[in-house]
Scaffold this active site. Structure first.
Site, short mmCIF file in Angstrom:
data_model
loop_
_atom_site.label_atom_id
_atom_site.label_comp_id
_atom_site.label_asym_id
_atom_site.label_seq_id
_atom_site.Cartn_x
_atom_site.Cartn_y
_atom_site.Cartn_z
N LYS A 62 0.84 -1.19 0.00
CA LYS A 62 0.00 0.00 0.00
C LYS A 62 0.88 1.25 0.00
O LYS A 62 1.91 1.28 0.68
CB LYS A 62 -0.90 -0.01 1.24
CG LYS A 62 -1.87 1.15 1.32
CD LYS A 62 -2.77 1.04 2.53
CE LYS A 62 -3.78 2.17 2.58
NZ LYS A 62 -4.71 2.04 3.72
N SER A 75 -9.32 2.53 2.39
CA SER A 75 -8.29 3.21 1.64
C SER A 75 -7.28 2.27 1.00
O SER A 75 -6.44 2.69 0.22
CB SER A 75 -7.54 4.19 2.55
OG SER A 75 -6.87 3.52 3.60
N SER A 90 -10.44 0.29 6.31
CA SER A 90 -9.66 0.37 5.08
C SER A 90 -9.03 -0.93 4.60
O SER A 90 -8.53 -1.00 3.48
CB SER A 90 -8.55 1.43 5.23
OG SER A 90 -9.12 2.70 5.40
#
Length: 496
Positions: free
Chosen positions: A91, A166, A190
């Site tokens: 990420k 996210s 997320s």
């Protein structure tokens, strides 16, 4: 296409793209597959599908190929590491020294990391191949992933809809077959939101189980964790990234090594909340959740519906999350983004303005009182009432368009308007209660080929119980990414 004399069957590049880690590691050890071949297959896959899903913020294929060759040498020499040769997409939050960490924002687009995130060190030590960084919403502020810097990320199951946020790029990359594993973080759902949108397993560990970067250790609602296409891969990745780390005062000791095999759940009482006592939930989510409950009952569990009676709704939860996050140092950083207001997305500006309104001790106290009250209610209804775990849908609806703007767009579920940030998911409560482990498991496909998910919540810091329920479910539930249940990259934009 691979066709080694030592192999009993031919593996296509598509087989390799979606191969689970356990199978790949065994083939590596048996000299029937090379880490280089696995990586090359996923690079080829990325070249084909990335223009459609936009899951990768940055590609590091040359560097990864060199690492894969080193991995192949370790297998040849008989000294492989625990995750040797397995691709893990990072990420765009987990720093690797020398790589950009942009937070999905024009403001920080040129930020180059000088040190590794603790979990990156753990991954490199385990032999993982870090070949790409995945897209995120600006400053990780949204449950969808689109930014002015990185563009829009879509789920490969239906390109009209988002891959969540996210950790949206991590989820979409796994569903697209461009990585074997991926990292995520969870500050309001997320990890679990992308898991549900993309048909994955995702784990929100309790606070401190996975070490955060030193600058984030006091961000209490947040944690990092694994995303994977299957339960076993999720556990394997969690075991690599968890445990104490240098310079991280809040990482728990000793390291919890999760079992890879679990006993059954026959006779276990499991509480079921269809709506967390406040949410509108799409009928397709209800149907798939009820099928998942039948799987648990088929494993001998006793599932009983419980009214949690939390006394809150989505707006209350959103407000409490904002107060918990923005009252301290993190809030000061967020407020400072207004100095660059013209570069922010709509939702980035919204949270910066909220932080600038003066979050402080009063709001911190309000959040603390909210958390204590809600946890007492939940504990009394569930864990003090003889239930081993609590299950509920991950999302109230799978139909969230890829371009959904939580500031300017209306969100409807069952024809009713809901709070646009927290009103369509059931995840944020367990960031306020961040000591409870939560696993999102896939519950099948709804209309429009969209996946749905179910959360499994256990008592504080009882990771093993949540894993045991998830393992029992995974052993009997119909699997995605198998047979005909693969993403087909359709684009059906007519929301039911």
């Amino acid at each position: 296409m691979l066709d080694h004399d030592s192999q009993e069957q031919t593996l296509t590049n598509l087989d390799l793209a979606y191969m689970d880690a356990a199978t790949a590691l065994q083939l590596f050890a048996d000299k029937k597959l090379s880490p280089v071949e696995l990586l090359e297959a996923q690079i080829e896959r990325a070249n084909d599908v990335e223009p459609h899903v936009n899951a990768f913020a940055f590609e590091h294929f040359d560097e990864a190929l060199a690492a894969a060759k080193e991995s192949a040498r370790r297998y040849a020499n008989g000294n492989p590491k625990p995750l040797d040769g397995i691709t893990v997409a990072l990420k765009d939050e987990h720093d690797r020294a020398g790589w950009k960490t942009t937070c999905g924002s024009l403001i920080t687009k040129d930020n180059v990391a000088s040190t590794n995130d603790p979990i990156v060190d753990k991954l490199l030590d385990a032999g993982a191949i870090l070949h790409a960084q995945t897209t995120v919403p600006e400053m990780y502020f949204a449950g969808v992933t689109w930014t002015r810097l990185l563009g829009m990320t879509r789920t490969p199951w239906n390109l009209a809809y988002g891959g969540g946020g996210s950790s949206g790029g991590s989820g979409a990359a796994l569903a697209a077959g461009t990585t074997t594993m991926a990292t995520g973080s969870d500050m309001g759902g997320s990890i679990r939101i992308p898991a549900a949108f993309n048909g994955l397993y995702g784990f929100k560990p309790p606070y401190g189980r996975v070490p955060l970067a030193p600058h984030s250790v006091f961000l209490f609602p947040s944690t990092s964790g694994p995303l994977a296409r299957c339960f076993d891969d999720m556990v394997r990745l969690q075991n690599v990234i968890s445990g104490p780390a240098p310079r991280v005062a809040t990482s728990l000791r000793p390291k919890l090594e999760l079992p890879t095999r679990y006993d059954g759940i026959a006779g276990w009482r499991i509480a079921y909340s269809p709506d967390q006592s406040w949410a509108e939930v799409d009928p397709a989510v209800v149907r798939n959740t009820e099928r998942a409950l039948e799987v648990l009952e088929g494993q001998g569990a006793i599932v009983e519906e419980v009214d949690l009676d939390l006394g809150v709704d989505g707006q209350d939860i959103r407000d409490a999350i904002s107060k918990a996050l923005l009252h301290g140092a993190f809030g000061a950083d967020v407020a400072s983004l207004l100095d660059y207001s013209d570069q922010l997305t709509s939702y980035g500006r919204y949270f910066a303005e909220a932080a600038a309104k003066g979050m402080g001790p009063t709001q911190a106290l309000e959040a603390a009182n909210f958390i204590n009250d809600v946890y007492a209610r939940l504990e009394a209804k569930v864990f003090l009432n003889g239930y081993k775990a609590l299950v509920m849908p991950t999302l109230a609806t799978p139909y969230v368009r890829a371009d959904f703007d939580p500031v300017n767009d209306q969100m409807l579920v069952n024809g009713n308007e809901v709070e646009p940030n927290a009103g369509w998911s059931l995840t944020a409560l367990f960031n306020l209660l961040n000591w409870n482990p939560v696993i999102s498991v896939p519950t099948g496909l709804a209309d429009k080929n969209m996946p749905t998910g179910m959360q499994i919540i256990s008592e504080t810091y009882d990771d093993v119980t949540a894993m045991q329920v998830a393992s029992a479910y995974a052993s009997a539930a119909p699997a995605l990414f198998a047979g005909r249940a693969f993403p087909d990259f359709r684009s059906d934009d007519q929301t039911p």
